[in-house]
Scaffold this motif. Structure first.
Motif, PDB file in Angstrom:
ATOM      1  N   MET A   1      48.261   2.514  45.407  1.00 54.05           N
ATOM      2  CA  MET A   1      47.933   3.276  46.610  1.00 54.05           C
ATOM      3  C   MET A   1      46.817   2.574  47.382  1.00 54.05           C
ATOM      4  O   MET A   1      45.789   2.218  46.807  1.00 54.05           O
ATOM      5  N   THR A   2      47.025   2.358  48.642  1.00 54.23           N
ATOM      6  CA  THR A   2      46.021   1.712  49.489  1.00 54.23           C
ATOM      7  C   THR A   2      44.917   2.695  49.844  1.00 54.23           C
ATOM      8  O   THR A   2      45.185   3.797  50.340  1.00 54.23           O
ATOM      9  N   HIS A   3      43.671   2.308  49.562  1.00 53.36           N
ATOM     10  CA  HIS A   3      42.536   3.148  49.933  1.00 53.36           C
ATOM     11  C   HIS A   3      42.136   2.839  51.372  1.00 53.36           C
ATOM     12  O   HIS A   3      42.095   1.673  51.777  1.00 53.36           O
ATOM     13  N   VAL A   4      41.850   3.884  52.132  1.00 51.75           N
ATOM     14  CA  VAL A   4      41.508   3.723  53.545  1.00 51.75           C
ATOM     15  C   VAL A   4      40.043   4.074  53.767  1.00 51.75           C
ATOM     16  O   VAL A   4      39.558   5.123  53.333  1.00 51.75           O
ATOM     17  N   PHE A   5      39.335   3.159  54.424  1.00 49.55           N
ATOM     18  CA  PHE A   5      37.966   3.365  54.863  1.00 49.55           C
ATOM     19  C   PHE A   5      37.940   3.080  56.365  1.00 49.55           C
ATOM     20  O   PHE A   5      38.918   2.628  56.937  1.00 49.55           O
ATOM     21  N   GLY A   6      36.812   3.332  57.014  1.00 47.77           N
ATOM     22  CA  GLY A   6      36.779   3.045  58.441  1.00 47.77           C
ATOM     23  C   GLY A   6      35.436   3.331  59.067  1.00 47.77           C
ATOM     24  O   GLY A   6      34.438   3.604  58.389  1.00 47.77           O
ATOM     25  N   VAL A   7      35.426   3.285  60.386  1.00 53.43           N
ATOM     26  CA  VAL A   7      34.224   3.568  61.165  1.00 53.43           C
ATOM     27  C   VAL A   7      34.624   4.398  62.361  1.00 53.43           C
ATOM     28  O   VAL A   7      35.666   4.156  62.980  1.00 53.43           O
ATOM     29  N   ILE A   8      33.807   5.414  62.688  1.00 51.08           N
ATOM     30  CA  ILE A   8      34.067   6.247  63.860  1.00 51.08           C
ATOM     31  C   ILE A   8      32.930   6.082  64.855  1.00 51.08           C
ATOM     32  O   ILE A   8      31.759   5.972  64.494  1.00 51.08           O
ATOM     33  N   GLY A   9      33.288   6.057  66.129  1.00 51.25           N
ATOM     34  CA  GLY A   9      32.311   5.935  67.201  1.00 51.25           C
ATOM     35  C   GLY A   9      33.026   6.014  68.526  1.00 51.25           C
ATOM     36  O   GLY A   9      34.239   6.172  68.594  1.00 51.25           O
ATOM     37  N   ASN A  10      32.264   5.903  69.595  1.00 49.46           N
ATOM     38  CA  ASN A  10      32.863   5.930  70.934  1.00 49.46           C
ATOM     39  C   ASN A  10      31.899   5.276  71.924  1.00 49.46           C
ATOM     40  O   ASN A  10      30.893   5.859  72.262  1.00 49.46           O
ATOM     41  N   PRO A  11      32.170   3.993  72.312  1.00 44.24           N
ATOM     42  CA  PRO A  11      33.354   3.169  72.006  1.00 44.24           C
ATOM     43  C   PRO A  11      33.250   2.549  70.619  1.00 44.24           C
ATOM     44  O   PRO A  11      32.206   2.641  69.975  1.00 44.24           O
ATOM     45  N   ILE A  12      34.322   1.905  70.178  1.00 45.59           N
ATOM     46  CA  ILE A  12      34.342   1.338  68.841  1.00 45.59           C
ATOM     47  C   ILE A  12      34.953  -0.057  68.792  1.00 45.59           C
ATOM     48  O   ILE A  12      34.851  -0.750  67.771  1.00 45.59           O
ATOM     49  N   SER A  13      35.540  -0.505  69.876  1.00 43.53           N
ATOM     50  CA  SER A  13      36.265  -1.783  69.868  1.00 43.53           C
ATOM     51  C   SER A  13      35.345  -2.975  69.573  1.00 43.53           C
ATOM     52  O   SER A  13      35.802  -4.018  69.103  1.00 43.53           O
ATOM     53  N   HIS A  14      34.041  -2.830  69.853  1.00 45.01           N
ATOM     54  CA  HIS A  14      33.090  -3.925  69.656  1.00 45.01           C
ATOM     55  C   HIS A  14      32.644  -4.072  68.210  1.00 45.01           C
ATOM     56  O   HIS A  14      32.003  -5.061  67.844  1.00 45.01           O
ATOM     57  N   SER A  15      32.966  -3.112  67.345  1.00 42.15           N
ATOM     58  CA  SER A  15      32.420  -3.088  65.990  1.00 42.15           C
ATOM     59  C   SER A  15      32.860  -4.302  65.176  1.00 42.15           C
ATOM     60  O   SER A  15      34.038  -4.667  65.154  1.00 42.15           O
ATOM     61  N   LEU A  16      31.891  -4.898  64.483  1.00 34.69           N
ATOM     62  CA  LEU A  16      32.178  -6.016  63.589  1.00 34.69           C
ATOM     63  C   LEU A  16      32.319  -5.555  62.134  1.00 34.69           C
ATOM     64  O   LEU A  16      32.601  -6.368  61.252  1.00 34.69           O
TER      65      LEU A  16
END
Length: 278
Positions: free
Chosen positions: A1-16
């Motif tokens: 099973m693939t574990h999913v992590f992430g980042v939330i924000g607004n905007p978010i496209s710039h996140s490294l």
């Protein structure tokens, strides 16, 4: 099973952040993905509470949600409670709880520690700025036992508020007052956005009277060498940019989520490679 992590924000496209986390998963051969989610304020509650239903193990939180997200969590780590802001959420499936952390201050301390030439308990520190970035670092350094923490801000009342939250070892000054005492400090930290694009030619204060033994730090990592750090180097002093803090706070989040030691060097290499392309 693939574990999913992430980042939330607004905007978010710039996140490294996706770059360094995906690099860590690849290095450790983890079946995991890190996804950037653009979340508007009106959808924040739905997005956060959806972690449980979707089985998302962890999220980083960035602007503008670090404070607002707190009311949708089940529990706060002492670091997040003290700072009133969250940048990392861990979904504890066993307890069915969403737990909020703030890794910014500890991330900076991890990057600072190898650069210290004497114990933090013997160090006089100047923090330039009293905003959100300053808060996490200042409270952490005070909690680690810094001998004296001076917070300098254009509006002295804001510096006084932050100093009060840091405890007896902290004091407040105006920028001009700190400028006059510049030679006294062992460590100088710029926590403001002065030096970032489009203000890359600006500095938060002059370093004309800088002591040769001072370590000059900037929480900015893009550009990697702000004018503030470049001027410090002309004085032949040691410098530290915000890259280490960014990577280390991500590493701490990784460790909360996976229970594994983060491959910090691999994470840093991923960020450096992208910044060199810019």
């Amino acid at each position: 099973m693939t574990h999913v992590f992430g980042v939330i924000g607004n905007p978010i496209s710039h996140s490294l952040s996706p770059l360094m986390h995906e690099a860590a998963y690849k290095k450790l051969e983890l079946d995991a993905r890190y996804v950037p989610f653009q979340v508007e304020e009106k959808n924040l509650e739905t997005a956060v509470k959806g972690m449980k239903g979707l089985g998302i193990k962890g999220l980083n939180v960035t602007i503008p949600h670090k404070e607002a997200v707190i009311e949708f969590l089940d529990e706060l780590d002492p670091s997040a409670a003290a700072l009133g802001a969250v940048n990392t959420i861990f979904y504890d499936e066993k307890q069915n709880k969403l737990i909020g952390y703030n890794t910014d201050g500890e991330g900076f301390y991890r990057s600072l520690r190898p650069e210290l030439r004497k114990p933090l308990e013997d160090s006089l520190i100047l923090m330039i700025g009293a905003g959100g970035a300053a808060r996490g670092v200042a409270i952490t350094l005070a909690g680690k036992g810094a001998k004296q923490l001076t917070i300098a801000n254009r509006t002295k009342s804001k510096a006084e508020e932050l100093a009060a939250d840091c405890g007896a070892s902290a004091r407040a000054m105006t920028l001009n007052e700190a400028q006059a005492k510049l030679t006294e400090f062992d460590i100088i930290i710029n926590s403001t956005s002065i030096g970032m694009t489009p203000n890359i030619g600006q500095m938060p204060m002059s370093l004309e009277t800088l002591s040769r033994d001072t370590l000059v730090c900037d929480l900015i990592y893009s550009p990697m060498k702000t004018r503030f750090l470049a001027e410090a180097e002309k004085k032949h002093v040691r410098t530290l940019n915000g890259m280490g803090m960014f990577v280390q706070q991500g590493a701490i989040a990784f460790e909360h989520w996976t229970g594994l030691d983060a491959p910090v060097e691999i994470m840093e290499e991923a960020i450096l490679s992208r910044l060199k392309e810019v």
